[in-house]
Structure formats: structure tokens, C-alpha cells
Design an enzyme around this catalytic site. Structure first.
Site, PDB file in Angstrom:
ATOM      1  N   LYS A 114       0.844  -1.207   0.000  1.00  0.00           N
ATOM      2  CA  LYS A 114       0.000   0.000   0.000  1.00  0.00           C
ATOM      3  C   LYS A 114       0.875   1.251   0.000  1.00  0.00           C
ATOM      4  CE  LYS A 114      -1.800   1.604   3.978  1.00  0.00           C
ATOM      5  NZ  LYS A 114      -1.548   3.036   4.251  1.00  0.00           N
ATOM      6  N   ASN A 115       1.876   1.274   0.866  1.00  0.00           N
ATOM      7  CA  ASN A 115       2.658   2.510   1.044  1.00  0.00           C
ATOM      8  C   ASN A 115       3.722   2.720  -0.013  1.00  0.00           C
ATOM      9  OD1 ASN A 115       1.009   3.051   3.152  1.00  0.00           O
ATOM     10  ND2 ASN A 115       2.490   2.517   4.755  1.00  0.00           N
ATOM     11  N   CYS A 136      -5.674  12.685  11.919  1.00  0.00           N
ATOM     12  CA  CYS A 136      -6.390  11.416  11.786  1.00  0.00           C
ATOM     13  C   CYS A 136      -6.355  10.769  13.164  1.00  0.00           C
ATOM     14  CB  CYS A 136      -5.758  10.523  10.719  1.00  0.00           C
ATOM     15  SG  CYS A 136      -4.246   9.750  11.272  1.00  0.00           S
ATOM     16  N   ARG A 182      -0.602  14.591  12.350  1.00  0.00           N
ATOM     17  CA  ARG A 182      -0.168  14.316  10.978  1.00  0.00           C
ATOM     18  C   ARG A 182       0.050  15.597  10.167  1.00  0.00           C
ATOM     19  NH1 ARG A 182      -1.575   9.037   9.772  1.00  0.00           N
ATOM     20  NH2 ARG A 182       0.191   9.062   8.364  1.00  0.00           N
ATOM     21  N   PRO A 183       0.855  16.518  10.654  1.00  0.00           N
ATOM     22  CA  PRO A 183       1.073  17.773   9.900  1.00  0.00           C
ATOM     23  C   PRO A 183       1.753  17.517   8.555  1.00  0.00           C
ATOM     24  CG  PRO A 183       2.666  17.567  11.656  1.00  0.00           C
ATOM     25  CD  PRO A 183       1.680  16.449  11.863  1.00  0.00           C
ATOM     26  N   ASP A 201       3.620  20.285   7.247  1.00  0.00           N
ATOM     27  CA  ASP A 201       4.437  21.497   7.141  1.00  0.00           C
ATOM     28  C   ASP A 201       5.759  21.267   6.418  1.00  0.00           C
ATOM     29  OD1 ASP A 201       4.855  19.921   9.537  1.00  0.00           O
ATOM     30  OD2 ASP A 201       6.370  21.391  10.080  1.00  0.00           O
ATOM     31  N   ASP A 250       4.128   0.790  12.066  1.00  0.00           N
ATOM     32  CA  ASP A 250       2.946   0.119  11.500  1.00  0.00           C
ATOM     33  C   ASP A 250       2.808  -1.323  11.970  1.00  0.00           C
ATOM     34  OD1 ASP A 250       3.166   1.805   8.269  1.00  0.00           O
ATOM     35  OD2 ASP A 250       2.507   2.466  10.247  1.00  0.00           O
ATOM     36  N   ARG A 271      -8.634  -0.713   4.161  1.00  0.00           N
ATOM     37  CA  ARG A 271      -7.781   0.334   3.570  1.00  0.00           C
ATOM     38  C   ARG A 271      -6.374  -0.220   3.314  1.00  0.00           C
ATOM     39  NH1 ARG A 271      -7.935   6.020   6.430  1.00  0.00           N
ATOM     40  NH2 ARG A 271      -6.417   6.225   4.753  1.00  0.00           N
TER      41      ARG A 271
HETATM   42  C1  EPZ Z   1       3.891   7.124   6.278  1.00  0.00           C
HETATM   43  O1  EPZ Z   1       3.060   8.111   6.799  1.00  0.00           O
HETATM   44  C2  EPZ Z   1       3.018   5.903   6.124  1.00  0.00           C
HETATM   45  N1  EPZ Z   1       1.944   6.191   5.170  1.00  0.00           N
HETATM   46  C3  EPZ Z   1       2.435   5.519   7.486  1.00  0.00           C
HETATM   47  O2  EPZ Z   1       1.674   4.321   7.308  1.00  0.00           O
HETATM   48  C4  EPZ Z   1       3.604   5.236   8.427  1.00  0.00           C
HETATM   49  O3  EPZ Z   1       3.089   4.933   9.715  1.00  0.00           O
HETATM   50  C5  EPZ Z   1       4.522   6.472   8.511  1.00  0.00           C
HETATM   51  O4  EPZ Z   1       4.968   6.834   7.191  1.00  0.00           O
HETATM   52  C6  EPZ Z   1       5.754   6.217   9.360  1.00  0.00           C
HETATM   53  O5  EPZ Z   1       6.462   5.120   8.844  1.00  0.00           O
HETATM   54  C7  EPZ Z   1       2.223   6.185   3.845  1.00  0.00           C
HETATM   55  O6  EPZ Z   1       3.350   5.960   3.427  1.00  0.00           O
HETATM   56  C8  EPZ Z   1       1.077   6.451   2.915  1.00  0.00           C
HETATM   57  P1  EPZ Z   1       5.522  10.619   8.416  1.00  0.00           P
HETATM   58  P2  EPZ Z   1       3.527   9.654   6.802  1.00  0.00           P
HETATM   59  O7  EPZ Z   1       5.379  11.847   7.606  1.00  0.00           O
HETATM   60  O8  EPZ Z   1       4.492   9.901   5.720  1.00  0.00           O
HETATM   61  C9  EPZ Z   1       5.861  14.134  11.492  1.00  0.00           C
HETATM   62  C10 EPZ Z   1      -0.132   2.881   7.657  1.00  0.00           C
HETATM   63  O9  EPZ Z   1      -0.637   2.393   8.672  1.00  0.00           O
HETATM   64  N2  EPZ Z   1       5.690  15.038  10.344  1.00  0.00           N
HETATM   65  O10 EPZ Z   1       6.705   9.734   8.202  1.00  0.00           O
HETATM   66  O11 EPZ Z   1       2.324  10.508   6.871  1.00  0.00           O
HETATM   67  C11 EPZ Z   1       4.604  13.343  11.810  1.00  0.00           C
HETATM   68  O12 EPZ Z   1       3.766  14.073  12.682  1.00  0.00           O
HETATM   69  C12 EPZ Z   1       0.276   4.341   7.648  1.00  0.00           C
HETATM   70  O13 EPZ Z   1       0.098   2.251   6.588  1.00  0.00           O
HETATM   71  C13 EPZ Z   1       5.767  16.414  10.567  1.00  0.00           C
HETATM   72  O14 EPZ Z   1       5.970  16.877  11.697  1.00  0.00           O
HETATM   73  O15 EPZ Z   1       4.269   9.723   8.183  1.00  0.00           O
HETATM   74  C14 EPZ Z   1       5.126  12.104  12.484  1.00  0.00           C
HETATM   75  O16 EPZ Z   1       5.360  12.377  13.862  1.00  0.00           O
HETATM   76  C15 EPZ Z   1      -0.034   5.036   8.955  1.00  0.00           C
HETATM   77  N3  EPZ Z   1       5.609  17.251   9.505  1.00  0.00           N
HETATM   78  C16 EPZ Z   1       6.479  11.885  11.816  1.00  0.00           C
HETATM   79  O17 EPZ Z   1       6.804  13.109  11.152  1.00  0.00           O
HETATM   80  C17 EPZ Z   1       5.391  16.775   8.232  1.00  0.00           C
HETATM   81  O18 EPZ Z   1       5.272  17.595   7.289  1.00  0.00           O
HETATM   82  C18 EPZ Z   1       6.482  10.788  10.804  1.00  0.00           C
HETATM   83  O19 EPZ Z   1       5.393  11.002   9.939  1.00  0.00           O
HETATM   84  C19 EPZ Z   1       5.330  15.387   8.041  1.00  0.00           C
HETATM   85  C20 EPZ Z   1       5.484  14.532   9.103  1.00  0.00           C
END
Ligand code: EPZ
Length: 417
Positions: free
Chosen positions: A22-23, A117, A122-123, A125, A306, A398
Site C-alpha cells: 500500500k505505502n 487522523c 499528521r502535519p 508542514d 505500523d 484500507r
Molecule cells: C507514512 O506516513 C506511512 N503512510 C504511514 O503508514 C507510516 O506509519 C509512517 O509513514 C511512518 O512510517 C504512507 O506511506 C502512505 P511521516 P507519513 O510523515 O508519511 C511528522 C499505515 O498504517 N511530520 O513519516 O504521513 C509526523 O507528525 C500508515 O500504513 C511532521 O511533523 O508519516 C510524524 O510524527 C499510517 N511534519 C512523523 O513526522 C510533516 O510535514 C512521521 O510522519 C510530516 C510529518
């Protein structure tokens, strides 16, 4: 049809084939936007999130067909709009992945802010900062990200935090930017590497993917191509836990073993016997009760967040005490209260779940709250005494392809109603 009922006490035994990730497929579908002409994406998992991404691209004007294997043929030339509407983005935050590609190829994008979510704020920024660093003019108002740029300019971008989709958004955008981009503190998840593999097949010039420094030499044009999506390491890990939690054994073909070192290590520590070939993994629990394992989630190659909920379920019946620390998301223990309703003995202290294993869980009606929490409840239901009904099971669709069919092939008794 939004609930499943599991008759516990069955042992999981047998062989399955891992589905596509999926990812990986979600950023790859977004990346089709930067390629001229047709792309054919194969080994696509049949998931609700993939359908949502397909619908998002189609409403922009992409020509898209899905065959009976769920494989996708897509052409994103002449998109009639560059908008990712709130109605779509609120159901799937990965829609944010359209932002970078749209700005890179079409010079503009209007993408709804994903909002939070269940598992956290999930920012996005860092997605925005990266594109601004490449020259995009970005305003955020009315709940939307409005981005515009005649042509992005490559730059050195140091990510303040490791973010998977943040890295992916900037990586895709940089492939059409003018000059060179260096992404530092980039995510090194295998799905980022699979995305880079597709982009390079389209003609992109990328090196360093899979490390924290990714170099991209921007091109004038990229071209659609064929790509087979990598296997889903989280699906594989989830099914390995299904065998471990029921004392059974499983062989998973089309496995990506190199991406699962941290998960394999914890399964072996829990008492499983694990053997691998080049593209398969076999776990045998030999009827034993699992041993407790301490977990601390962190970005790849450390233990994946995950898989955290699934190991909460495994530890819930382990022969001893354990603790699980969640370092990425601020609210990813919602499965715990539901597990406790099944007789688990888990309590939360900050970002830690303190678990005292019990011999047996008892089946109960429970409610899923997010994708991986729903998987955790299904796993607990497999091991529990009696019947477990998981409500709001749509979350699981999903991220898992026909999970009850696959588990029933392996000996479980699950009915969707
Ligand atoms: C990806 O989410 C995955 N989703 C998530 O899988 C997975 O849990 C996550 O990476 C961590 O491995 C997809 O790939 C579609 P992040 P993502 O940005 O990219 C902070 C599942 O169950 N952050 O790596 O959205 C954020 O708050 C899903 O399959 C910022 O601060 O996660 C978090 O604490 C759930 N600012 C950390 O980074 C930003 O602009 C990691 O989030 C982006 C992120």
C-alpha cells in the site's frame, strides 16, 4: 457488512503470497502525474486506499483503467484540473502526495489540508517547506494548500524530521525541477526506494535513495513506464504475527525479507522459529506461547510503527511482562482499550504501553479505530477463547487485501456481516 466475527482458538497454518505494498503503490500512483504517456502499474493490491487514489487521479482527468488483477494503466497528460478536494483527502491523507507532482508538471496545485487522523495530528508542514525551498509560492487558506510555480528550482533541502511522504513529495517534484536537488535527512523506508525505482524507469536521474541523502538531477521530461509494486512488508509482518499468536506456522511467498530485519528479530525473540529463502519466509511457533518482547518504534530500519499494534496483541498473551514505546505518533494506542476489553492487561504511561501477558484473551465485541488497530483486534480475536466481533472493520480494508479470505484459507473462522 461493516463487521467481522472471529471464532477464536483456531491455529493458523498454511501458505500465502504477499500482496503489493500500500505505502509504495500510493506514492507511485501520484508520481504517474510527472510522466508523459502511459504507465502500467502491476502487482497492485486491491485496497480501498488504492481505489481512492485512482478516483482522485480520474477526477483530475487522468485516463485510467483497472484490470481484473487490480493492475492499473494510467495516462496523466492534459489533466483538466490540479485539485485534490477535501472530500477525498479527508478519507485518505496520502492524497497529499499529489501536491509535489502537480506543481512540478502543471505549475500549480490546490490540495486540501489532510487534517489530523485517529493516530495523530499528521502535519504536512515539511512537505510545504520543501516545495517552498524549490521556489513554489504556497498559500494556505480555506483549508487548502494553494501552490504555484512556473518551474521548480533544485536546492539543498534538509528535512527537520524524517518524514516518509514528505520525502516522497519532494523527491517526485525534484525530478522535473531545474538543476540538482539534495534531500538530506531523507526517509530511507523501502517504499521510498521502490518509488525511486519507478521514477528512474521513467527517466529520472536519482542516486542515494535508501540513504538519508538523495540526489536528484532534474529533467525536462519523464515518460510513463511499467512498474511492479514491491511486496507489502507490513502485511507480511501481520500474517507472521497471526501464526505466532495462534502457535501455528506460515509460509509467505513473494516476501521482501531484507526489509523486515527488525520484525524478524522480535519474532525470534518471542520464541518463533524463522527460516527464509530468497523470496519467502516461514515462521513456526510449534504450539508455544509467545515470550514477551520489548518494542521501541522508530524510522526504518528500526522497528516499524505500523507493526506496533500487532505486537501489542502478541505481547498481550505472552508469558511475562513487556513494554512498547511509540515514538512516531502521539495517539497510536487506541487498540489498547479494546484489547483490555478482551481481558488483556495493558496500561498506558505517556508513549509507553506496559503489558502483563495473560494466558488467554476472551472474545468480545470490539471496535476498530484505525487501520493497524483493526489488524491488532483481528489477531487478538484469532487467539481469544470464544467469539470476537470487530465493528467498523472498514478501516482494515484500507490496508489489507481480503484479509478474512486469506486468514480463512489458513484455518481461521471469520465471517463478515
Ligand atoms: C507514512 O506516513 C506511512 N503512510 C504511514 O503508514 C507510516 O506509519 C509512517 O509513514 C511512518 O512510517 C504512507 O506511506 C502512505 P511521516 P507519513 O510523515 O508519511 C511528522 C499505515 O498504517 N511530520 O513519516 O504521513 C509526523 O507528525 C500508515 O500504513 C511532521 O511533523 O508519516 C510524524 O510524527 C499510517 N511534519 C512523523 O513526522 C510533516 O510535514 C512521521 O510522519 C510530516 C510529518
Amino acid at each position: 457488512m461493516n463487521q467481522i466475527t472471529i471464532t477464536g482458538g483456531q491455529t493458523i497454518n498454511g501458505t500465502i503470497k504477499a500482496s503489493g505494498a500500500k505505502n509504495a503503490v500510493l506514492p507511485i500512483l501520484a508520481a504517474t502525474i510527472v510522466g508523459q504517456g502511459e504507465s502500467h502499474i502491476s502487482h497492485v493490491p486491491h485496497l480501498h486506499d488504492v481505489t481512492t487514489m485512482n478516483e482522485l487521479l480520474a477526477q483530475m482527468g487522468a485516463q485510467l483503467t483497472v484490470d481484473h488483477h487490480a493492475d492499473i494503466t494510467i495516462c496523466t497528460d492534459n489533466l483538466k484540473n490540479q485539485t485534490a478536494p477535501y472530500e477525498t483527502v479527508k478519507t485518505m491523507r496520502a492524497s497529499i502526495l499529489a501536491l509535489g507532482p502537480l506543481v512540478a508538471r502543471y505549475g500549480r496545485a490546490k490540495v486540501s489540508l489532510p487534517g489530523g487522523c485517529q493516530i495523530g495530528a499528521r502535519p504536512v508542514d515539511l512537505h510545504i517547506k520543501g516545495l517552498q525551498a524549490m521556489g513554489a509560492k504556497i498559500d494556505v487558506h480555506d483549508g487548502y494548500i494553494h501552490a504555484a510555480c512556473d518551474r521548480l528550482q533544485g536546492d539543498r533541502i534538509v528535512m527537520e524530521k524524517v518524514t516518509v511522504t514528505g520525502t516522497e513529495n519532494i523527491l517526485i517534484a525534484a525530478t522535473l525541477a531545474k538543476g540538482e536537488t539534495l534531500i538530506e535527512n531523507a526517509a530511507i523506508e523501502p517504499e521510498v526506494v521502490d518509488l525511486a525505482k519507478y521514477l528512474k524507469a521513467m527517466g529520472a536521474e536519482i542516486t542515494g535513495e535508501g540513504t538519508s541523502k538523495i540526489y536528484i538531477q532534474g529533467k525536462e521530461q519523464l515518460y510513463g513506464t511499467h512498474h511492479a509494486v514491491m511486496p507489502d512488508r507490513i502485511e507480511i509482518g501481520t500474517f507472521l504475527v497471526a501464526a505466532a499468536i495462534t502457535g501455528g506456522s506460515i509460509t509467505i511467498n513473494n516476501s521482501c525479507n531484507d526489509d523486515l530485519d527488525a520484525v524478524f528479530a522480535k519474532l525470534i525473540e518471542a520464541g518463533a522459529n524463522l527460516t527464509t529463502t530468497a523470496d519467502s519466509v516461514t515462521l513456526n511457533m510449534n504450539g508455544k506461547r509467545p515470550l514477551p518482547v520489548d518494542i521501541r518504534t522508530a524510522p526504518h530500519p528500526a522497528f516499524p510503527t505500523d507493526m506496533q499494534a500487532q505486537f501489542c496483541a502478541l505481547n498481550a498473551i505472552a508469558d511475562g511482562a513487556s513494554h512498547i514505546t511509540e515514538t512516531l505518533f502521539e495517539n497510536r494506542f487506541m487498540h489498547v482499550e479494546e484489547l483490555n476489553r478482551m481481558g488483556a492487561n495493558i496500561h498506558i504511561e505517556g508513549n509507553q504501553a506496559m503489558i502483563k501477558g495473560v494466558k488467554k484473551l476472551s472474545g468480545a465485541p470490539v471496535t476498530a479505530t484505525d487501520l493497524r488497530a483493526s489488524a491488532s483486534l483481528v489477531l487478538a480475536g484469532l487467539a481469544a477463547q470464544g467469539e470476537t466481533t470487530v465493528h467498523d472493520i472498514h478501516y482494515i480494508d484500507r490496508g489489507y487485501e481480503a484479509i478474512e479470505e486469506k486468514l480463512n484459507q489458513l484455518g481461521s473462522k471469520i465471517i463478515r456481516s
